[in-house]
Write an enzyme that holds these catalytic residues in place. Structure first.
Site, short mmCIF file in Angstrom:
data_model
loop_
_atom_site.label_atom_id
_atom_site.label_comp_id
_atom_site.label_asym_id
_atom_site.label_seq_id
_atom_site.Cartn_x
_atom_site.Cartn_y
_atom_site.Cartn_z
N SER A 196 36.92 7.43 -5.91
CA SER A 196 36.55 8.41 -6.90
C SER A 196 37.63 8.63 -8.09
CB SER A 196 35.97 9.65 -6.43
OG SER A 196 36.06 10.62 -7.44
N ASP A 241 32.67 10.65 -11.41
CA ASP A 241 31.78 11.92 -11.53
C ASP A 241 31.49 12.59 -12.72
OD1 ASP A 241 31.53 12.18 -8.62
OD2 ASP A 241 33.69 12.14 -8.32
N MET A 244 30.17 15.85 -14.48
CA MET A 244 29.91 17.40 -14.03
C MET A 244 29.73 18.19 -15.23
SD MET A 244 32.21 17.67 -10.77
CE MET A 244 32.81 16.82 -9.46
N MET A 252 25.60 13.52 0.17
CA MET A 252 26.64 14.37 -0.02
C MET A 252 27.41 14.89 1.42
SD MET A 252 27.60 14.12 -3.18
CE MET A 252 28.98 14.92 -3.42
N ASP A 303 29.74 10.69 0.17
CA ASP A 303 30.80 11.16 -0.72
C ASP A 303 31.26 12.71 -0.35
OD1 ASP A 303 32.21 11.65 -2.96
OD2 ASP A 303 30.41 11.74 -4.33
C1 DX5 Z 1 32.58 15.49 -5.35
C2 DX5 Z 1 32.51 14.48 -6.00
C3 DX5 Z 1 33.31 13.36 -5.16
C4 DX5 Z 1 34.82 13.64 -5.02
C5 DX5 Z 1 35.10 13.19 -3.63
O1 DX5 Z 1 31.66 16.37 -5.73
O2 DX5 Z 1 31.23 13.66 -5.80
O3 DX5 Z 1 33.33 12.02 -5.54
O4 DX5 Z 1 35.69 12.86 -6.01
O5 DX5 Z 1 36.46 13.76 -3.52
P1 DX5 Z 1 37.13 13.65 -2.01
O6 DX5 Z 1 37.02 12.21 -1.45
O7 DX5 Z 1 38.43 13.99 -2.12
O8 DX5 Z 1 36.37 14.58 -1.21
ZN ZN Z 2 30.91 11.91 -6.59
#
Ligand code: DX5
Ligand code: ZN
Length: 233
Positions: free
Chosen positions: A8, A34, A36, A136, A175
């Protein structure tokens, strides 16, 4: 090869995205992006213009994770732009069947994401519309959060649901908080696509971190014995 790693870029240096993508292109399978909107999640990242630039700059296929309130409106445009995998959230989509079909019609793989507290069972009938189910393992919005063990049971139930329904071709992605400490438990429970942000881009050598994560996951999948070969993309 059953296991896929999708680093990511949320944990990468946003001022050097092309370089950061290049740093993982020899060992990763996907580049996880990602999106957002500061409404569906309390954070704001990037949108379609940046995704389009990444499509041009990155050699890896893009795994676009839309954490936005109106995926029905915006997801098809990502697929039409050439994104190879587009994931919408079950909690946000008002017409998931139509949107997932639009994603596929534009030539992309269609993913459905669900948050830690959203049960997977209500989406059983939707499985034929999916190429990937994303579970998630943190509340979405930020990188670097602690892995939520409570999702492990849902990963097991999802894997069993896919097997029972004859949906072994659907990928099961996790994720959030995926790292050397947690990836084996995810793989053993049934995940086969692993998103990792801080565990990759926070490492001294991101490419090597991906290889190490892959090795761990492959070992755990082999022990669990549920794995099937993926058809090539
Ligand atoms: C969080 C994102 C992830 C994030 C994960 O909402 O969807 O993709 O980048 O990061 P890590 O691996 O650091 O938890
Ligand atoms: Zn993500």
């Amino acid at each position: 090869m059953a296991v896929q790693i999708s680093p990511s870029i949320l944990s990468a240096d946003f001022a050097r995205l092309a370089d950061e993508a290049r740093a993982v292109e020899d060992t990763a399978d996907w580049l996880h992006v990602d999106v957002m909107d500061n409404h569906f999640v309390p954070n704001l990242t990037l949108g379609l213009p940046v995704v389009k630039s990444l499509l041009k700059a990155a050699a890896l296929p893009i795994d676009c994770h839309l954490m936005i309130t109106d995926p029905d409106q915006h997801a098809p445009a990502s697929a039409e732009a050439g994104v190879q995998s587009v994931t919408i959230h079950a909690e946000a989509a008002k017409a998931p069947v139509r949107t997932l079909r639009a994603i596929r019609a534009a030539g992309a793989r269609a993913g459905l994401g669900i948050n830690p507290s959203t049960p997977v069972e209500p989406y059983q009938d939707l499985l034929p519309e999916l190429d990937m189910l994303l579970l998630m393992t943190v509340e979405p919005g930020f990188g670097g959060q602690k892995f939520l063990d409570l999702v492990l049971w849902k990963i097991r139930r999802a894997r069993a649901m896919l097997a029972a329904g004859g949906h072994r071709e659907i990928w099961l992605q996790v994720d959030g908080g995926v790292s050397a400490e947690t990836i084996e438990r995810c793989a053993e429970a049934g995940a086969d696509v692993f998103v990792a942000g801080s565990a990759v881009y926070g490492a001294q050598d991101p490419a090597q971190a991906i290889s190490a994560l892959r090795e761990q996951a492959e070992r755990a999948v082999a022990v669990a014995g549920w794995s099937v070969p993926h058809p090539s993309l």
